[in-house]
Write an enzyme that holds these catalytic residues in place. Sequence first.
Site: not given
Ligand code: ADE
Length: 242
Positions: A88, A152, A167
């Site tokens: 994240p 893609r 796209d």
């Molecule tokens: N692992 C947990 N949350 C994530 C996210 N938002 N993006 C990538 N990997 C993750």
Amino acid sequence: MRVDIITLLPQIFENVFDESVLGSAVKSGLIDIVLHNFRDYGDGKHKTVDDTPFGGGPGMVFKPTPLVNCIRDVRKKSIPAPVIGLTPQGEPFTQNLGKELAKFDRLILVCGRYEGFDERIIHEFDFQLSIGDYVLTGGEFAAMTVVDAISRMIPGTVGCQDSVIQDSFYEGILDHPQYTRPASWEGLEVPNVLLNGNHAFINKYRRSRALLTTIVSRPDVFATTNLSDSDKDIIQELISHM
Ligand code: ADE
């Protein structure tokens, strides 16, 4: 392109890469997905890969040795490749970043789980990617998203390359709306311009709708769009009709 995916849950990927455009790309050999279960590198009889966090707190943390040994082994299995952690806190994944990654012949994606990785393994990653400002239960769905979006952009994967260029986001703006038969449905009509076969008019109409959708729905994206002179003319025209 070869994509190595390091995960504790390789079974999650079953079928995902078998269907549709991605499935055909895999079958035709344009993309080769290789899954690695880093449980195989776990400690002791139980192949332990995680432990409680120093300092206390909820959840479990990936121990550094099993994951790093797995990453180093996978690196050696083929040509050099960037090692990308899905987390994240990673760099936001965008269409532009996808275009850059599609140029590589090989990528190694590492999926986290639990509360995260031991901080000391972070230097094994060339960089980290996030697919959005939310926390998933693990990096697996993020890896699927990244592979799908990148696939893609590899020439040959999508039958008509024009459809990729058109796209949403490919050229920095959203896609124009699409319609199909019937021309009249529940009292809603398809715009006349799309029915008259004049391709110059159709292209201009579509470009103006794409610009308008971007201005209204994603002003942040529009602010970074490189506008051509004809785009500027279209916008002037839109303003004059307001
Ligand atoms: N692992 C947990 N949350 C994530 C996210 N938002 N993006 C990538 N990997 C993750």
